[in-house]
Design a protein around this motif. Structure first.
Motif, PDB file in Angstrom:
ATOM      1  N   ALA A 189      31.877  69.026  97.999  1.00  7.96           N
ATOM      2  CA  ALA A 189      33.207  69.444  97.542  1.00  7.96           C
ATOM      3  C   ALA A 189      33.101  70.173  96.214  1.00  7.96           C
ATOM      4  CB  ALA A 189      34.130  68.234  97.415  1.00  7.96           C
ATOM      5  N   LEU A 190      32.297  69.622  95.315  1.00 10.24           N
ATOM      6  CA  LEU A 190      32.064  70.261  94.024  1.00 10.24           C
ATOM      7  C   LEU A 190      30.568  70.292  93.764  1.00 10.24           C
ATOM      8  CD1 LEU A 190      33.997  69.946  90.751  1.00 10.24           C
ATOM      9  CD2 LEU A 190      31.521  69.738  90.707  1.00 10.24           C
ATOM     10  N   ILE A 191      30.048  71.477  93.558  1.00  9.09           N
ATOM     11  CA  ILE A 191      28.665  71.689  93.154  1.00  9.09           C
ATOM     12  C   ILE A 191      28.710  72.184  91.712  1.00  9.09           C
ATOM     13  CG2 ILE A 191      26.557  73.028  93.616  1.00  9.09           C
ATOM     14  CD1 ILE A 191      27.445  73.154  96.543  1.00  9.09           C
ATOM     15  N   ILE A 192      27.703  71.894  90.944  1.00  9.61           N
ATOM     16  CA  ILE A 192      27.746  72.258  89.527  1.00  9.61           C
ATOM     17  C   ILE A 192      27.951  73.762  89.368  1.00  9.61           C
ATOM     18  CG2 ILE A 192      26.443  72.277  87.357  1.00  9.61           C
ATOM     19  CD1 ILE A 192      25.093  69.676  88.356  1.00  9.61           C
ATOM     20  N   ALA A 246      36.286  68.864 107.096  1.00  5.79           N
ATOM     21  CA  ALA A 246      37.525  68.093 107.213  1.00  5.79           C
ATOM     22  C   ALA A 246      37.332  66.629 106.828  1.00  5.79           C
ATOM     23  CB  ALA A 246      38.064  68.190 108.642  1.00  5.79           C
ATOM     24  N   GLY A 247      36.085  66.164 106.836  1.00  3.16           N
ATOM     25  CA  GLY A 247      35.837  64.748 106.606  1.00  3.16           C
ATOM     26  C   GLY A 247      35.111  64.416 105.323  1.00  3.16           C
ATOM     27  N   CYS A 248      35.120  65.305 104.335  1.00  2.00           N
ATOM     28  CA  CYS A 248      34.411  65.057 103.071  1.00  2.00           C
ATOM     29  C   CYS A 248      35.087  63.960 102.256  1.00  2.00           C
ATOM     30  CB  CYS A 248      34.354  66.321 102.222  1.00  2.00           C
ATOM     31  SG  CYS A 248      33.234  67.590 102.823  1.00  2.00           S
ATOM     32  N   VAL A 249      34.271  63.119 101.644  1.00  2.00           N
ATOM     33  CA  VAL A 249      34.772  62.141 100.682  1.00  2.00           C
ATOM     34  C   VAL A 249      33.900  62.197  99.432  1.00  2.00           C
ATOM     35  CG1 VAL A 249      35.759  60.562 102.384  1.00  2.00           C
ATOM     36  CG2 VAL A 249      33.383  60.252 101.640  1.00  2.00           C
ATOM     37  N   SER A 283      43.071  67.554  92.482  1.00  2.00           N
ATOM     38  CA  SER A 283      43.871  66.326  92.501  1.00  2.00           C
ATOM     39  C   SER A 283      43.024  65.060  92.478  1.00  2.00           C
ATOM     40  CB  SER A 283      44.774  66.304  93.739  1.00  2.00           C
ATOM     41  OG  SER A 283      44.011  66.228  94.937  1.00  2.00           O
ATOM     42  N   GLN A 284      41.792  65.116  92.989  1.00  2.00           N
ATOM     43  CA  GLN A 284      40.996  63.903  93.140  1.00  2.00           C
ATOM     44  C   GLN A 284      39.783  63.827  92.221  1.00  2.00           C
ATOM     45  OE1 GLN A 284      42.171  61.460  94.977  1.00  2.00           O
ATOM     46  NE2 GLN A 284      43.861  62.767  95.634  1.00  2.00           N
ATOM     47  N   PHE A 290      28.829  46.388  96.457  1.00  2.00           N
ATOM     48  CA  PHE A 290      27.428  45.963  96.481  1.00  2.00           C
ATOM     49  C   PHE A 290      27.227  45.074  95.259  1.00  2.00           C
ATOM     50  CE2 PHE A 290      27.891  50.030  94.485  1.00  2.00           C
ATOM     51  CZ  PHE A 290      26.954  50.131  93.456  1.00  2.00           C
ATOM     52  N   GLY A 291      27.102  43.782  95.528  1.00  2.00           N
ATOM     53  CA  GLY A 291      27.104  42.824  94.441  1.00  2.00           C
ATOM     54  C   GLY A 291      28.460  42.818  93.758  1.00  2.00           C
ATOM     55  N   SER A 292      28.450  42.841  92.423  1.00  2.00           N
ATOM     56  CA  SER A 292      29.697  42.877  91.661  1.00  2.00           C
ATOM     57  C   SER A 292      30.156  44.295  91.354  1.00  2.00           C
ATOM     58  CB  SER A 292      29.528  42.099  90.344  1.00  2.00           C
ATOM     59  OG  SER A 292      29.317  40.726  90.611  1.00  2.00           O
ATOM     60  N   LEU A 293      29.430  45.271  91.815  1.00  2.00           N
ATOM     61  CA  LEU A 293      29.790  46.668  91.620  1.00  2.00           C
ATOM     62  C   LEU A 293      30.469  47.210  92.875  1.00  2.00           C
ATOM     63  CD1 LEU A 293      26.489  47.921  89.933  1.00  2.00           C
ATOM     64  CD2 LEU A 293      28.591  47.117  88.806  1.00  2.00           C
ATOM     65  N   PHE A 294      31.198  48.308  92.725  1.00  2.77           N
ATOM     66  CA  PHE A 294      31.811  48.919  93.904  1.00  2.77           C
ATOM     67  C   PHE A 294      31.987  50.410  93.693  1.00  2.77           C
ATOM     68  CE2 PHE A 294      35.538  47.775  91.322  1.00  2.77           C
ATOM     69  CZ  PHE A 294      36.359  48.895  91.438  1.00  2.77           C
ATOM     70  N   LEU A 295      32.108  51.105  94.805  1.00  2.00           N
ATOM     71  CA  LEU A 295      32.415  52.525  94.823  1.00  2.00           C
ATOM     72  C   LEU A 295      33.789  52.719  95.442  1.00  2.00           C
ATOM     73  CD1 LEU A 295      29.001  53.918  96.121  1.00  2.00           C
ATOM     74  CD2 LEU A 295      29.882  54.134  93.789  1.00  2.00           C
ATOM     75  N   GLU A 296      34.615  53.512  94.777  1.00  2.00           N
ATOM     76  CA  GLU A 296      35.930  53.878  95.310  1.00  2.00           C
ATOM     77  C   GLU A 296      35.779  55.127  96.168  1.00  2.00           C
ATOM     78  OE1 GLU A 296      39.843  56.169  93.615  1.00  2.00           O
ATOM     79  OE2 GLU A 296      38.817  54.788  92.243  1.00  2.00           O
ATOM     80  N   VAL A 297      36.487  55.171  97.282  1.00  2.00           N
ATOM     81  CA  VAL A 297      36.435  56.314  98.189  1.00  2.00           C
ATOM     82  C   VAL A 297      37.656  57.197  97.950  1.00  2.00           C
ATOM     83  CG1 VAL A 297      36.384  57.067 100.597  1.00  2.00           C
ATOM     84  CG2 VAL A 297      35.239  54.931  99.924  1.00  2.00           C
ATOM     85  N   ARG A 298      37.411  58.485  97.717  1.00  2.00           N
ATOM     86  CA  ARG A 298      38.498  59.456  97.637  1.00  2.00           C
ATOM     87  C   ARG A 298      38.261  60.556  98.663  1.00  2.00           C
ATOM     88  NH1 ARG A 298      40.750  60.488  91.495  1.00  2.00           N
ATOM     89  NH2 ARG A 298      40.831  58.285  90.853  1.00  2.00           N
TER      90      ARG A 298
END
Length: 291
Positions: A190-193, A166-169, A215-216, A151-159
């Motif tokens: 996946a992770l809650i505080i 089964a489909g969480c990212v 791992s991620q 989005f613009g010059s920024l980006f989000l990496e998907v892990r």
């Protein structure tokens, strides 16, 4: 014209200062991330590009996250985990800030609320919905592990961080000099505080969730800010360092973690029978009957 905001510059600056390594201690005073609440940004250089808002839906205790590149002339934005009940609020905010919403994204197929992506698309037809390919749900754009959402010059990496479903990212701000620092990770369930999402439905697996987080997520820099999809105790943000030290479940060894998850004895989610079928089709709802 909406000017880039400089919120908490001292925090961003402090994240860049070299520090002598020290062991994690339960008595140590870690980065006061919980005090940062909904205002992350940014000190100097590329950081001034990012506008960030953390929004809350109280019925399902869901966080929705708005990110935008305000240095770009079009001010492109993404919305992570929108809720149908708060779509009007979110779109009003986007309009007030002069942003152009590009993507409405989900971290997974939610079981406790109906996603707002379908409703957003009816109000802003140019917006594209995003979800993981592994989720099996419908969307305009499917992501896999290692993909990037720009989005613009920024980006989000998907892990890929399956285990809750089964489909969480997890979506993570970019790892480059031109991207915000410290990094930010939007972990879904996946992770809650100090905890994590349950693993007893929707293809959940305690074994897989433990592996995903360690791992991620825990391999990210210690000062990475962690933003979950939900919170039920009033927390808003944590860090990799904090969760690796204090998370009541994920600091245990894998077998102990699996035992904990197998004995949570949680009630059946009250919204699951309505939410999951709707979310499998991007939250698209039937149009109101014509009168």
């Amino acid at each position: 014209m909406v000017l880039p905001l400089r919120l908490i510059p001292r925090v961003a600056a402090a994240a860049r200062l070299p520090r002598a390594p020290r062991p994690i201690s339960r008595r140590a005073s870690l980065v006061p991330a919980l005090a940062m609440a909904a205002a992350y940004s940014t000190g100097s250089g590329a950081d001034r590009r990012l506008l960030f808002r953390q929004l809350f839906e109280k019925e399902s205790s869901t966080y929705t996250y708005l990110l935008a590149d305000v240095a770009d002339p079009n001010k492109p934005a993404v919305l992570i985990d929108p809720v149908d009940r708060t779509v009007d609020r979110d779109l009003n905010l986007i309009n007030e800030l002069g942003l152009k919403l590009v993507y409405a994204m989900n971290t997974h197929v939610h079981a406790d609320h109906v996603t707002g992506t379908g409703l957003i698309k009816t109000k802003l037809p140019g917006v594209k919905s995003v979800i993981s390919r592994a989720s099996g749900a419908k969307a305009d754009h499917f992501v896999d592990h290692g993909d990037k959402i720009h989005f613009g010059s920024l980006f989000l990496e998907v892990r890929a961080t399956p285990g809750h479903t089964a489909g969480c990212v997890t979506y993570i701000t970019g790892d480059a000099d031109s991207q915000p620092s410290p990094r930010m990770a939007f972990t879904g369930d996946a992770l809650i505080i100090r905890a994590c999402g349950r693993t007893d439905f929707q293809g959940g697996s305690a074994d897989l969730l433990y592996q995903s987080v360690h791992s991620q997520i825990f391999t990210l820099p210690k000062d990475t800010l962690l933003y979950p999809a939900h919170d039920y105790k009033g927390f808003t943000v944590s860090t990799v360092e904090e969760e690796a030290a204090y998370n009541a479940r994920l600091t245990k060894d894998k077998e102990t973690f699996k035992t904990i998850m197998d004995n949570l004895n949680l009630p059946y989610p009250k919204m699951i029978d309505a939410a999951v079928p709707a979310n499998m089709v991007c939250g698209i709802q039937d149009p109101p009957p014509k009168i």
